[in-house]
Design an enzyme around this catalytic site. Structure first.
Site, PDB file in Angstrom:
ATOM      1  CD  GLU A 124      21.709  43.574  13.949  1.00 41.80           C
ATOM      2  OE1 GLU A 124      22.393  42.870  14.716  1.00 41.80           O
ATOM      3  OE2 GLU A 124      21.136  43.113  12.938  1.00 41.80           O
ATOM      4  CG  ASP A 174      19.070  40.817  10.852  1.00 42.47           C
ATOM      5  OD1 ASP A 174      19.657  40.675  11.933  1.00 42.47           O
ATOM      6  OD2 ASP A 174      19.476  40.341   9.777  1.00 42.47           O
TER       7      ASP A 174
END
Length: 700
Positions: free
Chosen positions: A378, A342
């Site tokens: 990401e 993330d």
């Protein structure tokens, strides 16, 4: 209680069959108390007797798995210089492999008194309101577990949520719904197998908290992006009420998925923790060694590249060690197959700028274990210069945000996207080839947990997040969606027909593009969040899969698409197309054509209003051999993409390509494989309805 000196490594609580070694890092501590709790919550303190290279440690004979514990750290209280040690605060072990309970929000868990947050020191005891670390039992019978090791180019990812996927599944027993055991239930496994995906990407399962702000609104942290313990599986997803059983249940889930050839990829959140900024609680790292673990600014304040209040200090060796130890633990002990990082750009920040060759990536590159699993970034954060799509090292694949945006734009009829669309369908060589990566560096997706579901993408122009309690100010406004003429649900049959076709168009594009497709779990069912594009706090029917409202036709169409992709190497290429990029008719493995059958020219590519294009994929010109070195031969395909609102007739190429063509997929039809496929001759015209895709295969 007598405590032995113990050992500094491994960090955390390690049971050896006789007793448990406790070890925790703090460079600023002057004393660390190990706190043991019995079943009634009574607390016993014992000092860790040794400190080796700033690692405090001790060994307790006869302490077994299931023992609840925490730490109290003595040291400087000097917020202006970043130090927040306070022995009144019970702290979770950063290396805890199991956690019991959650935070009970009370003034005592904060570093200050509410009446004076900037200057006061809060000495209230937080112990009764804190979750407890638990000594975990490492033993598990893996029964010859074998990782599926699906090659990247054959991977199809299904992003889903442990709780949301199973919470309303009618075939899963109620006591197993919303749990690891529920995801391992035969009904859940059977569905995933029939769908045809090869990997589940689970939204965060590291132990996380539900913030006080959300709970005051009657909401919860559904997504789980507020980790507080990087080695512990989240305890609320355990079906068993027994302390520490979430570790065993998670392993059982992984073993069961592996038995069916399905990989497990974890969405991991190493960029920040749930302790927030200077106004956040003291739960673990903040009270152990705040300056070592967090990026601070002028002592008291926190650098925030994530929008959550803090960012981990990737420049510190013990922070890097914590992350690497966590990754190795989940891979070696929990047998997971990969990680999606993330806001990975935050991990790449050395000083301020994003550094593609930062310490973190260097360490990953040389690690003999982590470097061999699937690594997905990401590739952005919210800081300056944080959008880094295409800039990660060669070992990494990336969520391709440009793929999402360009494909959405094409199908909603935006001008000036035809050349970008072609790039994305071909695997985005413009983004990844320059770093030596292959098409599978691109994780292609149309929708993900963050944003509209697929059904909502074609049903809403605007977000509708009122249920989040922020007056619809949260969530992105850049949805690139189109409601097909009516906002939200409608009884208009023509609008609903168009929405259904648009969903099939988007999914067909996704599954027939080069690269790795990622499907948002529930999109194939027609799942809606009623226009909410930021359902992070909606732990309820708004987010959970509604299995009783399944769009059976769409689900069958997606199964057909996945099977079609997996049957044909033409859509799973390991290397880039080698013809002249997107231009001309002389290319050997790919060709782009106008509807009249003529090759696309530079003028055609630069035409801002062009919304139709045909692409030929030559199955006899796949340059890479198979795993045995033999040539790969597949059928040839001609794909017609028509984003125009009217029917367009596409002319098939001359017999040089193929004498006859068979229509395999038409997104204007629900299930083309349930009828005899239409046959066409070379040079014949094939109608493609407005806003549709037609897939032709050379007849055998």
């Amino acid at each position: 209680m007598k405590i032995w000196p113990g050992k500094p490594y491994p960090l955390g609580a390690t049971w050896d069959g006789v007793g448990t070694n406790f070890s925790v890092f703090s460079e600023v501590a002057t004393r660390i108390e190990l706190c043991l709790f019995d079943a009634q919550g009574h607390e016993t303190h014992v000092d860790l007797p040794e400190a080796t290279a700033f690692i405090w440690h001790g060994y307790l004979p006869n302490v077994r798995p299931g023992q609840r514990y925490g730490y109290r750290v003595h040291g400087p209280w000097d917020p202006d210089n970043g130090h927040r040690c306070n022995p009144a605060k019970l702290l979770l072990d950063p290396y805890a492999k199991s956690v019991e309970g959650g935070v009970r929000w009370n003034e005592s868990v904060f570093p200050y008194h509410f009446a004076d947050p900037d200057h006061s020191k809060n000495d209230l005891d937080s112990g009764p309101f804190m979750p407890k670390s638990v000594v975990a039992d490492p033993w598990f019978d893996w029964q010859h577990d074998r990782r599926p090791r699906t090659p990247w180019h054959r991977t199809i990812i299904y992003e889903t949520h442990v709780k949301g996927f199973t919470m309303r599944h009618p075939a899963i027993p109620e006591n197993l719904r919303g749990t690891y055991a529920g995801l391992a239930h035969p009904s859940a496994i059977r569905y995933l197998k029939q769908l045809g995906i090869t990997a589940v990407e689970l939204m965060p399962v590291h132990q996380f908290i539900h913030s006080s702000q959300l709970q005051s609104k009657g909401l919860r942290n559904y997504w789980g992006y507020d980790s507080i313990s990087f080695l512990a599986p989240h305890n609320e997803y355990a079906a068993s009420g027994q302390t520490g059983q979430q570790v065993q249940e998670f392993k059982q889930m992984v073993r069961t998925l592996h038995e069916e050839g399905i990989e497990v990829i974890l969405d991991v959140v190493y960029n920040h923790t749930a302790e927030g900024n200077h106004l956040g609680p003291i739960l673990s790292l903040k009270g152990i060694d705040n300056v070592a673990y967090y990026r601070t600014h002028e002592g008291r304040w926190y650098m925030d590249y994530t929008g959550t209040g803090n960012s981990l200090n990737m420049r510190h060796p013990h922070v890097l060690q914590l992350i690497m130890d966590s990754l190795r633990y989940w891979m070696l002990e929990m047998h997971v197959d990969g990680f999606r990082f993330d806001l990975a750009a935050t991990l790449a920040r050395e000083l301020h700028d994003v550094d593609r060759l930062s310490s973190f990536f260097d360490i990953i590159q040389q690690d003999p274990f982590i470097s061999q699993v699937k690594l997905i970034a990401e590739p952005w954060d919210v800081g300056e210069g944080g959008y880094q799509v295409g800039n990660f090292p060669s070992l990494w694949s990336e969520w391709n945000g440009k793929y999402r945006d360009n494909i959405r734009d094409f199908w909603r009829g935006t001008d000036y996207v035809i050349d970008e669309f072609a790039n994305r369908v071909c695997g985005s060589s413009d983004l990844y080839a320059w770093t030596g990566r292959r098409p599978y560096a691109s994780i292609n997706f149309i929708t993900a947990h963050d944003g509209f579901t697929l059904r909502d993408l074609v049903s809403y122009n605007d977000k509708h997040n009122e249920a989040n309690g922020e007056e619809n100010h949260d969530g992105t406004d850049d949805n690139r969606s189109w409601n097909c003429g009516v906002e939200g649900p409608t009884d208009d049959p023509e609008v609903n027909k168009l929405r259904a076709r648009q969903q099939r168009n988007l999914l067909t594009t996704l599954l027939l593009s080069q690269g790795v497709p990622m499907i948002l779990g529930g999109d194939e069912l027609g799942r809606t969040q009623r226009g909410n594009n930021n359902a992070y706090c909606q732990d309820n029917d708004l987010s959970w899969f509604d299995w009783e409202q399944t769009d059976e036709g769409l689900c069958a169409f997606v199964r057909r698409l996945i099977r079609f992709r997996r049957e044909h190497e033409n859509f799973q290429r390991r290397r880039w197309f080698i013809g002249r990029p997107l231009r001309g008719a002389d290319v050997s493995d790919i060709g782009w054509f106008r509807p009249d059958g003529e090759p696309m020219t530079d003028e055609d590519w630069q035409s801002g209003f062009a919304r139709t294009v045909g692409v030929f994929l030559n199955g006899k010109a796949i340059p890479t051999p198979d795993h045995r070195g033999d040539p790969i031969i597949d059928d040839s395909f001609y794909l017609f993409f028509n984003a125009h609102h009217e029917t367009i007739r596409f002319r098939l190429p001359t017999a040089t390509f193929s004498d006859r063509w068979e229509k395999m997929i038409d997104t204007n039809e629900l299930l083309p494989d349930q009828r005899q496929h239409a046959m066409f001759q070379a040079g014949e015209e094939v109608p493609a309805e407005g806003r549709s895709i037609v897939v032709m295969m050379s007849a055998r």
